[in-house]
Scaffold this motif. Structure first.
Motif, PDB file in Angstrom:
ATOM      1  N   LEU A   3       0.821  -1.195   0.000  1.00  0.00           N
ATOM      2  CA  LEU A   3       0.000   0.000   0.000  1.00  0.00           C
ATOM      3  C   LEU A   3       0.866   1.262   0.000  1.00  0.00           C
ATOM      4  CD1 LEU A   3      -2.798   1.273   0.123  1.00  0.00           C
ATOM      5  CD2 LEU A   3      -2.637   1.157   2.611  1.00  0.00           C
ATOM      6  N   GLY A   4       1.939   1.253   0.774  1.00  0.00           N
ATOM      7  CA  GLY A   4       2.857   2.390   0.803  1.00  0.00           C
ATOM      8  C   GLY A   4       3.520   2.615  -0.547  1.00  0.00           C
ATOM      9  N   PHE A   5       3.888   1.520  -1.210  1.00  0.00           N
ATOM     10  CA  PHE A   5       4.497   1.633  -2.532  1.00  0.00           C
ATOM     11  C   PHE A   5       3.496   2.187  -3.544  1.00  0.00           C
ATOM     12  CE2 PHE A   5       5.545  -0.166  -6.704  1.00  0.00           C
ATOM     13  CZ  PHE A   5       6.799   0.409  -6.873  1.00  0.00           C
ATOM     14  N   VAL A   6       2.277   1.707  -3.488  1.00  0.00           N
ATOM     15  CA  VAL A   6       1.246   2.182  -4.410  1.00  0.00           C
ATOM     16  C   VAL A   6       0.952   3.660  -4.163  1.00  0.00           C
ATOM     17  CG1 VAL A   6      -1.195   1.951  -5.025  1.00  0.00           C
ATOM     18  CG2 VAL A   6       0.228  -0.085  -4.770  1.00  0.00           C
ATOM     19  N   LEU A   7       0.871   4.069  -2.908  1.00  0.00           N
ATOM     20  CA  LEU A   7       0.631   5.476  -2.600  1.00  0.00           C
ATOM     21  C   LEU A   7       1.790   6.358  -3.062  1.00  0.00           C
ATOM     22  CD1 LEU A   7      -1.009   5.260   0.928  1.00  0.00           C
ATOM     23  CD2 LEU A   7      -2.104   5.835  -1.242  1.00  0.00           C
ATOM     24  N   LEU A  11       1.560   9.235  -5.936  1.00  0.00           N
ATOM     25  CA  LEU A  11       1.969  10.606  -5.663  1.00  0.00           C
ATOM     26  C   LEU A  11       2.974  11.095  -6.700  1.00  0.00           C
ATOM     27  CD1 LEU A  11       1.883  13.074  -3.779  1.00  0.00           C
ATOM     28  CD2 LEU A  11       3.772  12.030  -2.527  1.00  0.00           C
ATOM     29  N   CYS A  12       3.957  10.254  -7.014  1.00  0.00           N
ATOM     30  CA  CYS A  12       4.949  10.633  -8.030  1.00  0.00           C
ATOM     31  C   CYS A  12       4.293  10.821  -9.396  1.00  0.00           C
ATOM     32  CB  CYS A  12       6.046   9.581  -8.115  1.00  0.00           C
ATOM     33  SG  CYS A  12       7.138   9.586  -6.692  1.00  0.00           S
TER      34      CYS A  12
END
Length: 85
Positions: A3-7, A11-12
Motif C-alpha cells: 500500500l505504501g508503494f502504491v501510494l 503521488l509521483c
C-alpha cells in the motif's frame, strides 16, 4: 508495504502530470512548421516543415522550452487611458 508503494507511486505520477503536459509540443510544432514551409516552398515545403517542426516541437516540449513569439505587445498611456497595439 504494498500500500505504501502504491501510494508513493501514485503521488509521483500525479506530481509528474504537469511535466507530461509540457512534452506535448508535437502538434503545435508540426502545425507551425507546416505553415512556415507552405509559405516558403509550397506543398512540398509544408510536408518537410511539418516533419521538422514536429521533431523540434517534441524535443523543446520535453526539455520545457516554451515557444518564443517575436511580436511584442506594446502599450502606452495617452490622454488618460491606455492604448495597446
Amino acid at each position: 508495504m504494498k500500500l505504501g508503494f502504491v501510494l508513493a507511486a501514485g503521488l509521483c505520477a500525479s506530481l509528474s502530470f504537469p511535466l507530461i503536459a509540457e512534452a506535448q509540443g508535437l502538434v503545435g510544432g508540426a502545425e507551425e512548421g507546416a505553415h512556415a514551409g507552405n509559405r516558403a516552398a509550397g506543398p512540398v515545403g509544408a510536408v518537410v516543415g511539418g516533419a521538422i517542426g514536429a521533431g523540434v516541437g517534441t524535443v523543446n516540449g520535453a526539455l520545457g522550452i516554451r515557444p518564443h513569439y517575436y511580436h511584442r505587445h506594446h502599450c502606452y498611456w495617452r490622454h488618460g487611458y491606455r492604448r495597446c497595439y
